[in-house]
Design a protein around this motif. Structure first.
Motif, PDB file in Angstrom:
ATOM      1  N   ASP A  67       0.864  -1.180   0.000  1.00  0.00           N
ATOM      2  CA  ASP A  67       0.000   0.000   0.000  1.00  0.00           C
ATOM      3  C   ASP A  67       0.906   1.238   0.000  1.00  0.00           C
ATOM      4  O   ASP A  67       1.123   1.873   1.033  1.00  0.00           O
ATOM      5  N   LEU A  68       1.452   1.566  -1.161  1.00  0.00           N
ATOM      6  CA  LEU A  68       2.452   2.627  -1.268  1.00  0.00           C
ATOM      7  C   LEU A  68       1.912   4.019  -0.906  1.00  0.00           C
ATOM      8  O   LEU A  68       2.612   4.798  -0.253  1.00  0.00           O
ATOM      9  N   PRO A  69       0.675   4.352  -1.283  1.00  0.00           N
ATOM     10  CA  PRO A  69       0.143   5.659  -0.853  1.00  0.00           C
ATOM     11  C   PRO A  69       0.074   5.789   0.675  1.00  0.00           C
ATOM     12  O   PRO A  69       0.413   6.829   1.229  1.00  0.00           O
ATOM     13  N   LYS A  70      -0.351   4.712   1.347  1.00  0.00           N
ATOM     14  CA  LYS A  70      -0.439   4.745   2.814  1.00  0.00           C
ATOM     15  C   LYS A  70       0.957   4.831   3.430  1.00  0.00           C
ATOM     16  O   LYS A  70       1.173   5.547   4.414  1.00  0.00           O
ATOM     17  N   ILE A  71       1.907   4.108   2.845  1.00  0.00           N
ATOM     18  CA  ILE A  71       3.275   4.147   3.332  1.00  0.00           C
ATOM     19  C   ILE A  71       3.833   5.563   3.244  1.00  0.00           C
ATOM     20  O   ILE A  71       4.479   6.056   4.171  1.00  0.00           O
ATOM     21  N   ALA A  72       3.558   6.247   2.138  1.00  0.00           N
ATOM     22  CA  ALA A  72       4.021   7.629   1.971  1.00  0.00           C
ATOM     23  C   ALA A  72       3.427   8.535   3.041  1.00  0.00           C
ATOM     24  O   ALA A  72       4.125   9.387   3.612  1.00  0.00           O
ATOM     25  N   ALA A  94       7.600   9.265  -5.552  1.00  0.00           N
ATOM     26  CA  ALA A  94       8.990   9.112  -5.121  1.00  0.00           C
ATOM     27  C   ALA A  94       9.161   7.917  -4.188  1.00  0.00           C
ATOM     28  O   ALA A  94      10.121   7.138  -4.315  1.00  0.00           O
ATOM     29  N   ILE A  95       8.225   7.745  -3.240  1.00  0.00           N
ATOM     30  CA  ILE A  95       8.296   6.613  -2.307  1.00  0.00           C
ATOM     31  C   ILE A  95       8.109   5.295  -3.051  1.00  0.00           C
ATOM     32  O   ILE A  95       8.768   4.288  -2.737  1.00  0.00           O
ATOM     33  N   SER A  96       7.233   5.286  -4.048  1.00  0.00           N
ATOM     34  CA  SER A  96       7.018   4.096  -4.867  1.00  0.00           C
ATOM     35  C   SER A  96       8.311   3.710  -5.591  1.00  0.00           C
ATOM     36  O   SER A  96       8.741   2.551  -5.555  1.00  0.00           O
ATOM     37  N   GLN A  97       8.959   4.696  -6.219  1.00  0.00           N
ATOM     38  CA  GLN A  97      10.202   4.433  -6.940  1.00  0.00           C
ATOM     39  C   GLN A  97      11.315   3.997  -5.989  1.00  0.00           C
ATOM     40  O   GLN A  97      12.117   3.114  -6.314  1.00  0.00           O
ATOM     41  N   LEU A  98      11.342   4.597  -4.799  1.00  0.00           N
ATOM     42  CA  LEU A  98      12.350   4.235  -3.798  1.00  0.00           C
ATOM     43  C   LEU A  98      12.171   2.788  -3.344  1.00  0.00           C
ATOM     44  O   LEU A  98      13.157   2.033  -3.242  1.00  0.00           O
ATOM     45  N   SER A  99      10.942   2.393  -3.079  1.00  0.00           N
ATOM     46  CA  SER A  99      10.661   1.028  -2.610  1.00  0.00           C
ATOM     47  C   SER A  99      11.060  -0.008  -3.653  1.00  0.00           C
ATOM     48  O   SER A  99      11.724  -1.002  -3.337  1.00  0.00           O
ATOM     49  N   ILE A 100      10.676   0.228  -4.896  1.00  0.00           N
ATOM     50  CA  ILE A 100      11.004  -0.719  -5.968  1.00  0.00           C
ATOM     51  C   ILE A 100      12.516  -0.764  -6.194  1.00  0.00           C
ATOM     52  O   ILE A 100      13.097  -1.840  -6.375  1.00  0.00           O
ATOM     53  N   SER A 101      13.165   0.398  -6.155  1.00  0.00           N
ATOM     54  CA  SER A 101      14.619   0.472  -6.346  1.00  0.00           C
ATOM     55  C   SER A 101      15.360  -0.280  -5.248  1.00  0.00           C
ATOM     56  O   SER A 101      16.365  -0.953  -5.515  1.00  0.00           O
TER      57      SER A 101
END
Length: 201
Positions: A67-72, A94-101
């Motif tokens: 749940d990337l929006p909630k994580i942000a 940015a948080i989504s890209q960071l998590s996947i990276s």
């Protein structure tokens, strides 16, 4: 009489569809296991794929299971409401890209690793924690605890605790400090720098 038959027919249809929905619903454990299977599959092709290939493979898997929006929102805490809608959207991306990276960087090659399920427990707020181990040949197992929350689309990961260290707590401590002291643009720059480092290491 016909009305009673009709109502009975409707009830049977509703029960049938509710049974299908229940059968199709994926448990928190299954979400975690599916994601871990995706990780292992990428690790097995890690060197061949390179960072970009691993990132592309994991993009769908991470967005589906986390749940990337909630994580942000959790990462910046009370500051979330102070951000404009444009800033909120930019931070989520940015948080989504960071998590996947981070996954693409940390799970880049395979030497016989495997995950195993330990147990599952409910939390006080309707969530679930899925306890697992990562087995690394010749090394001590790493314990991964997945904190899960249920949304309309099903169970999703909101935090991962590796050997007692909360990923969300680390990010919140670091990024709220940057946001408070240096502002939003500095926070995005910090996250972008980390993404770039993951891609080049």
């Amino acid at each position: 009489m016909l009305k009673k038959i009709y109502l009975g027919f409707i009830v049977l249809i509703m029960l049938a569809f509710s049974g299908i929905a229940a059968a199709d619903e994926i448990s928190a454990k299954q979400v975690v296991e599916e994601f871990q299977n995706d990780l292992i599959a990428v690790m097995k092709q890690g060197k061949e794929l390179g960072f970009k290939g691993r990132y592309d493979k994991l993009d769908v898997a991470v967005k589906k299971s986390h749940d990337l929006p909630k994580i942000a929102r959790i990462i910046v805490g009370k500051h979330w409401e102070e951000l404009s809608q444009e800033q909120q959207a930019k931070l989520e991306k940015a948080i989504s890209q960071l998590s996947i990276s981070a996954y693409a960087h940390n799970f880049k090659d395979f030497s016989g690793e495997s995950f195993s399920f330990i147990s599952e427990e409910e939390t006080g707020r309707g969530g679930v924690v899925v306890h697992t181990n990562l087995h690394i040949p010749g090394e001590k197992d790493v314990k991964f605890d997945y904190m899960m929350k249920k949304k309309d689309e099903g169970w999703q990961i909101i935090n991962i605790i590796a050997d007692g260290v909360s990923d969300l707590a680390l990010k919140r401590s670091e990024y709220t400090s940057v946001l408070s002291k240096d502002g939003f643009d500095a926070l995005i720059a910090k996250i972008t720098e980390k993404i770039d480092n993951y891609a080049t290491q």
